[in-house]
Design an enzyme around this catalytic site. Structure first.
Site, PDB file in Angstrom:
ATOM      1  N   HIS A 157       0.836  -1.215   0.000  1.00  0.00           N
ATOM      2  CA  HIS A 157       0.000   0.000   0.000  1.00  0.00           C
ATOM      3  C   HIS A 157       0.870   1.264   0.000  1.00  0.00           C
ATOM      4  O   HIS A 157       0.434   2.309   0.474  1.00  0.00           O
ATOM      5  CB  HIS A 157      -0.931   0.041   1.220  1.00  0.00           C
ATOM      6  CG  HIS A 157      -1.648  -1.247   1.474  1.00  0.00           C
ATOM      7  ND1 HIS A 157      -2.873  -1.546   0.911  1.00  0.00           N
ATOM      8  CD2 HIS A 157      -1.293  -2.325   2.208  1.00  0.00           C
ATOM      9  CE1 HIS A 157      -3.242  -2.749   1.316  1.00  0.00           C
ATOM     10  NE2 HIS A 157      -2.296  -3.263   2.098  1.00  0.00           N
ATOM     11  N   SER A 278      14.687  20.958 -17.406  1.00  0.00           N
ATOM     12  CA  SER A 278      13.543  21.846 -17.582  1.00  0.00           C
ATOM     13  C   SER A 278      14.020  23.121 -18.248  1.00  0.00           C
ATOM     14  O   SER A 278      15.126  23.601 -17.977  1.00  0.00           O
ATOM     15  CB  SER A 278      12.938  22.166 -16.216  1.00  0.00           C
ATOM     16  OG  SER A 278      12.243  23.404 -16.264  1.00  0.00           O
ATOM     17  N   LYS A 284      16.372  21.431 -12.383  1.00  0.00           N
ATOM     18  CA  LYS A 284      15.645  20.175 -12.569  1.00  0.00           C
ATOM     19  C   LYS A 284      16.412  19.116 -13.352  1.00  0.00           C
ATOM     20  O   LYS A 284      17.033  19.404 -14.375  1.00  0.00           O
ATOM     21  CB  LYS A 284      14.310  20.425 -13.312  1.00  0.00           C
ATOM     22  CG  LYS A 284      13.324  21.265 -12.558  1.00  0.00           C
ATOM     23  CD  LYS A 284      12.749  20.594 -11.309  1.00  0.00           C
ATOM     24  CE  LYS A 284      11.953  19.378 -11.595  1.00  0.00           C
ATOM     25  NZ  LYS A 284      10.583  19.601 -11.954  1.00  0.00           N
ATOM     26  N   GLU A 291       9.208   8.182 -17.221  1.00  0.00           N
ATOM     27  CA  GLU A 291       7.817   8.630 -17.373  1.00  0.00           C
ATOM     28  C   GLU A 291       7.243   8.195 -18.715  1.00  0.00           C
ATOM     29  O   GLU A 291       6.077   7.805 -18.813  1.00  0.00           O
ATOM     30  CB  GLU A 291       7.738  10.149 -17.235  1.00  0.00           C
ATOM     31  CG  GLU A 291       8.009  10.622 -15.822  1.00  0.00           C
ATOM     32  CD  GLU A 291       8.193  12.126 -15.764  1.00  0.00           C
ATOM     33  OE1 GLU A 291       7.322  12.801 -15.216  1.00  0.00           O
ATOM     34  OE2 GLU A 291       9.199  12.631 -16.279  1.00  0.00           O
TER      35      GLU A 291
END
Ligand code: ARG
Length: 467
Positions: A157, A278, A284, A291
């Site tokens: 979980h 970025s 970043k 992704e």
């Protein structure tokens, strides 16, 4: 206007919009190798049974070989007027060798031809994906030894649950990919059946020898029912499904490592060559590859869905709908192939942030279950032990301390038979060391599994798949 191979019965030219709408060459051109390979095997069989002379067969083989070289050299012109890859190659052959080329299509139809091409393509694609899966497994196995002493929190979980060794995580993914490899092998067996010779749907009155073709193309069997095989795309569905399972596995792994590379988890440093930045926030370093591995899974799932809907409710035998299987399957293959190609170096190149992980390992009461099992070994019924430890955890939580920070008196308040021995089993290292079941994260078990995997990978790398 190029005359159509099927033009005899027509008195009107095809509307240009129909040509655009019905063409498949824009995507089936990638079957040219399989189409030529299948045609050569077919021609040799025709010569064997006397439907071609040896010289005609030689001319056909030579012509097809030249066409292959032309396509490979990017000198071949594909046009929508000729519809699909099969028509292009046949037309090019006739243009080269004249009437002899007009004999190649003897005893076959594009319906069994396209199915044969797809089966040959799927067989190769399966082998390619299988090799890529071994590369990813090898990347995981390759880091097991150096990570053997790194303990990570295991989650259920997404809440801290019990400690596990890092290689236990790595081998969990190896197991998943191994099942994918088994699914591929199983799918390959059903794809590896010759459809050529089913002709349009009913077979042929010509004396062809399908077993001869099967042997040349290394098919394990010859399809026994021409009507069935002309409509059968089960192998396409199965391969699309296996690709989907692989994509799902990659996606869950990507999701986990995206989380692990956040400042909040701070478990992993991803290799910079596999991250992007970025355009506005200079600090970043984003896990875009992970992704996109996760994101591209959506199209693989969508392709499977599209194929299932495509095949639903088609009457026997060939229907043109079947042409739509290719863009979907090719896209799933290309997507999973590219994802696997990137997964291997990402797995190998990521660094565990050992100190940051170790510094927080005593959070989340990862040793609570081991404490409960300690009581069970002392004869306390599991449910009772669960209650005792639950109350101890509550006590520790209220003061934001570890179980090992409680005093012996506090332990004894919940269970009078506790003695100082309890402190010898608390803490994540001891929880790991206490493990002993087969398949658990016990260090000895994990070491055994690492050895098994090393042997397995080495032999899979040495022995290419037999046909
Ligand atoms: N391009 C077609 C396909 O992909 C080839 C078979 C066409 N057969 C036919 N009778 N129109 O399915």
């Amino acid at each position: 206007m190029a005359a159509k191979a099927w033009g005899g019965v027509f008195s009107e030219a095809t509307d240009r919009r129909v040509e655009q709408f019905t063409e498949s060459v824009s995507f089936d051109h990638r079957l040219y190798t399989q189409d030529i390979e299948g045609s050569i095997a077919h021609a040799r069989m025709l010569a064997e049974v006397g439907l071609l002379t040896a010289d005609e067969c030689r001319q056909i083989e030579q012509g097809l070989g030249d066409i292959r070289a032309e396509i490979e050299g990017k000198r071949f012109r594909f046009t929508v007027e000729l519809e699909d890859v099969h028509m292009h190659i046949e037309r090019a052959l006739i243009d080269r060798i004249g009437d002899v080329g007009r004999k190649l299509h003897t005893g076959r139809s594009r319906n069994d031809q396209v199915s044969t091409d797809m089966r040959l393509w799927v067989r190769e694609a399966i082998d390619r994906i299988d090799g890529r899966l071994v590369d990813v497994q090898a990347a995981f196995v390759g880091r097991c030894e150096s990570d053997i002493d790194c303990i990570l929190p295991g989650y259920t979980h997404l809440q801290r649950a019990q400690p596990v060794l890092a290689p236990h995580y790595w081998l969990a993914y190896c197991e998943k990919f191994q099942r994918d490899r088994q699914r591929l092998a199983d799918c390959r067996r059903r794809a590896n059946v010759l459809s050529l010779g089913a002709a349009a749907l009913a077979g042929t009155s010509l004396p062809i020898d399908r077993h001869h073709v099967a042997r040349q193309l290394h098919f394990e069997a010859v399809a026994a029912n021409s009507l069935d095989v002309s409509s059968d795309r089960d192998f396409v569905l199965e391969f699309a499904f296996v690709l989907t399972v692989i994509a799902e596995h990659l996606s869950t792994w990507a999701e986990e490592w995206i989380l692990w590379s956040t400042a909040e988890f701070n478990f992993l440093k991803l290799p910079q060559a596999f991250c992007t930045g970025s355009s506005i926030m200079p600090q970043k370093v984003n896990p875009d590859v992970l992704e996109l591995i996760r994101g591209k899974t959506a199209r693989v799932v969508g392709n499977l869905q599209a194929l299932l809907v495509l095949l639903k409710g088609l009457p026997l035998a060939y229907n043109r709908d079947l042409q739509e299987d290719k863009p979907r399957l090719f896209d799933s293959f290309d997507t999973v192939d590219a994802s696997l190609e990137l997964a291997a170096p990402l797995v190998a190149g990521a660094e565990l942030k050992r100190q940051a992980i170790a510094d927080r390992l005593d959070r989340g009461y990862l040793d609570a279950t081991t404490l409960m099992e300690y009581l069970i070994r002392r004869g306390v019924p599991q449910r009772t032990a669960h209650g005792i430890v639950g109350r101890l955890v509550r006590k520790a939580m209220d003061r934001d301390i570890r179980l090992s920070d409680l005093s012996l008196t506090e332990f004894q308040e919940e269970f009078p038979e506790f003695d100082v021995g309890v402190f010898a089993i608390l803490g994540v290292e001891k929880a790991i060391a206490a493990m002993q079941s087969y398949g658990s994260t016990a260090p000895a078990e994990v070491r055994k599994q690492v050895e098994c995997w090393k042997t397995r990978i080495a032999s899979d790398r040495d022995a290419p798949r037999a046909e």
